[in-house]
Scaffold this motif. Structure first.
Motif, mmCIF file in Angstrom:
data_model
loop_
_atom_site.group_PDB
_atom_site.id
_atom_site.type_symbol
_atom_site.label_atom_id
_atom_site.label_comp_id
_atom_site.label_asym_id
_atom_site.label_seq_id
_atom_site.Cartn_x
_atom_site.Cartn_y
_atom_site.Cartn_z
ATOM 1 N N ASN A 81 -13.645 6.060 -7.010
ATOM 2 C CA ASN A 81 -12.644 6.883 -5.903
ATOM 3 C C ASN A 81 -12.796 6.706 -4.658
ATOM 4 O O ASN A 81 -13.804 6.239 -3.978
ATOM 5 C CB ASN A 81 -13.317 8.552 -6.241
ATOM 6 C CG ASN A 81 -12.936 9.350 -5.441
ATOM 7 O OD1 ASN A 81 -11.479 9.279 -4.945
ATOM 8 N ND2 ASN A 81 -13.539 10.270 -4.817
ATOM 9 N N THR A 92 -10.643 8.481 -2.162
ATOM 10 C CA THR A 92 -10.057 9.555 -1.748
ATOM 11 C C THR A 92 -10.749 10.723 -0.940
ATOM 12 O O THR A 92 -10.073 11.603 -0.779
ATOM 13 C CB THR A 92 -8.830 10.056 -2.986
ATOM 14 O OG1 THR A 92 -9.738 10.607 -3.900
ATOM 15 C CG2 THR A 92 -7.894 9.006 -3.353
ATOM 16 N N THR A 98 -12.701 13.298 1.124
ATOM 17 C CA THR A 98 -12.490 13.573 2.637
ATOM 18 C C THR A 98 -13.479 14.433 3.168
ATOM 19 O O THR A 98 -14.522 14.797 2.294
ATOM 20 C CB THR A 98 -11.021 14.446 2.798
ATOM 21 O OG1 THR A 98 -11.430 15.594 1.901
ATOM 22 C CG2 THR A 98 -9.806 13.543 2.196
ATOM 23 N N ASN A 138 -11.146 3.660 2.585
ATOM 24 C CA ASN A 138 -10.711 5.252 2.230
ATOM 25 C C ASN A 138 -10.192 5.970 3.641
ATOM 26 O O ASN A 138 -11.001 6.211 4.396
ATOM 27 C CB ASN A 138 -11.792 5.860 1.792
ATOM 28 C CG ASN A 138 -11.410 7.231 1.487
ATOM 29 O OD1 ASN A 138 -10.269 7.738 1.633
ATOM 30 N ND2 ASN A 138 -12.279 8.311 1.176
ATOM 31 N N ASN A 194 -8.861 8.316 4.013
ATOM 32 C CA ASN A 194 -8.897 9.656 4.151
ATOM 33 C C ASN A 194 -10.009 10.107 4.920
ATOM 34 O O ASN A 194 -10.164 11.237 5.245
ATOM 35 C CB ASN A 194 -8.940 9.991 2.765
ATOM 36 C CG ASN A 194 -7.692 10.111 2.085
ATOM 37 O OD1 ASN A 194 -6.568 10.453 2.383
ATOM 38 N ND2 ASN A 194 -7.858 9.412 0.755
#
Length: 479
Positions: free
Chosen positions: A173, A175, A177, A470, A472
């Motif tokens: 993963n 993603t 936040t 990432n 994000n």
């Protein structure tokens, strides 16, 4: 062409075969042995680079060299110098190794939780889940206090930017936040720790695992940072009741020079085979008998003078010796094992000790709305009786009592991953003394002498390497 087609088809069939040496997780995580190994792997990861190994970014030293507990030694190699100078940036690894390693610990803790329902209901299943969630909470707390504001730091801290609280196992993963506030992150940490306290089966002899007493001690730490002083006292008292010793006057030196665990609630294992050089961040060359210590950072005269000659911590933590003709006050707290069980600097990390819990509760008793000076005095005198030879109990009041509690916190937890966070959680300005590294206070002082409470660098930068993986992840303000 026909031969090539056959060859490629054969390769494809070969590549899709199952390994003879590895078992897929969903098959492996079906028996108690593998669940136990998975939890042990999560505990082991706590000593990885960025937490407590090697020199750069080692959490054993960074919270002290960024404050007034250490002074740069020009005879050293210059490790961690950017952190010492508060030259924090997303692109350097001076203080940010913790971010990656802590999330690695969290991933390892989440793995057995993903498969936890493969186990039958009962004590073993509950114990595994308790340990995994406790480790997850511990690592998230270390992250949130380093990279985010601390609730007691400022009036806007609770509503400020938190971290991603990862509570599921998904190593691919990228993603996640920072969608939680600081207050929400603390709530999740506490929820995990309370679950652990209810489900972990105690094994008081094994300090390398989080027992109920250790969980209660961690809760006292978290609630102190949260500013919930009544809860800090409640859970701190539970930890003290279950494990009251702070390390006796006789045993205390052995806690640092051997694997003695008197007063230790939770430690991180280390061995000759693992050879994690915890103490190398401080110095090279320390022996059990003499000098020739080459230190990266040394103890300033002003702090050394606070350790009186009747204080057992003076010799347990510090040694004054000559290197290349110059005397320095060297930190030997993490240097050696007198029994010779491990090489130089390969020592076990004492992550949490009962002495800290005494100080957490004493401070909370004086900061809560209705002060409890009797409790603070009782805890303070008990601790000091195990640190000063011939100590006679005294009763202090008001500001003098709080000052003594904070002084003892500095002396007890020096070089132990605390000083930076004490300044930060109390919203204090950092003011260094202008001393140099020589035993008499002379020598070259730090270029950075003061940091104001509003400085954005109290929140460490999210490493650029993590943001590249990432995008994000939101960077902290000011970087």
């Amino acid at each position: 062409a026909l031969m090539l087609t056959f060859f490629l088809a054969s390769c494809e069939r070969e590549l899709t075969q199952s390994s003879y040496t590895q078992i897929p997780l969903d098959q492996a995580m079906t028996n108690e042995t593998n669940f136990t190994q998975a939890v042990n792997g999560a505990y082991s990861a706590i000593k990885g680079a960025g937490y407590f190994s090697v020199d750069t970014g080692n959490q054993i030293i960074v919270p002290d060299l960024t404050t007034d507990n250490l002074i740069y030694n020009p005879q050293g190699r210059g490790s961690n110098f950017t952190a010492y100078n508060w030259s924090f940036s997303p692109s350097n690894g001076s203080v940010t190794g913790l971010f990656t390693q802590a999330y690695f610990v969290i991933s390892r803790a989440n793995m057995p939780l993903k498969y936890i329902n493969n186990l039958p209901d009962g004590a073993f299943k509950n114990n595994i889940a308790g340990h995994a969630r406790a480790i997850r909470a511990l690592a998230h707390f270390d992250l949130v206090r380093a990279y985010c504001k601390i609730p007691t730091q400022s009036t806007d801290a609770n509503s400020s930017l938190g971290i991603a609280y990862v509570d599921s196992f998904d190593p691919t993963n990228n993603t996640a936040t920072r969608n939680l506030t600081v207050a929400q992150v603390y709530d999740k940490i506490i929820d995990d720790l309370l679950f652990a306290a209810d489900n972990i089966s105690d094994n008081l002899a094994d300090k390398s695992k989080l027992s109920k007493n250790a969980i209660y001690g961690l809760l006292s730490r978290v609630y102190l940072y949260k500013g919930d002083y009544d809860k800090c006292i409640q859970y701190g008292n539970l930890a003290i009741a279950g494990s009251p010793s702070v390390g006796s006057l006789t045993n205390f030196p052995a806690v640092w020079s051997s694997n003695n665990t008197d007063g230790v609630l939770f430690k991180v294992l280390n061995s000759t085979q693992e050879a994690v050089t915890v103490g190398v961040a401080y110095q090279q060359g320390a022996t059990t008998t003499g000098g020739n210590i080459r230190s990266e950072y040394v103890v300033p005269k002003s702090l050394m003078d606070l350790y009186t000659t009747d204080d057992v911590r003076r010799s347990a933590y510090i040694r004054t010796s000559v290197y290349q003709g110059l005397q320095r006050n060297h930190v030997v707290k993490w240097a050696y094992n007198t029994g010779g069980e491990t090489p130089l600097n390969v020592v076990e990390v004492k992550y949490l000790r009962t002495a800290e819990v005494y100080l957490n509760v004493a401070e909370a008793a004086l900061r809560k709305a209705t002060k409890d000076e009797a409790l603070a005095n009782q805890l303070l005198n008990t601790l000091k009786a195990s640190r000063y030879s011939g100590y006679v109990s005294t009763t202090l009041t008001g500001q003098a009592l709080l000052d003594e509690v904070m002084k003892q916190r500095r002396l007890e937890l020096a070089f132990e991953n605390d000083r930076f966070y004490t300044f930060k959680r109390l919203g204090l300005a950092l003011q260094r003394t202008g001393e140099g590294p020589n035993v008499d206070g002379t020598g070259t002082a730090s270029l950075v002498q003061s940091i104001q409470p509003t400085d954005h660098r109290w929140q460490w930068p999210i490493p650029l390497s993590a943001i590249n993986v990432n995008p994000n992840i939101q960077q902290n303000p000011g970087y």
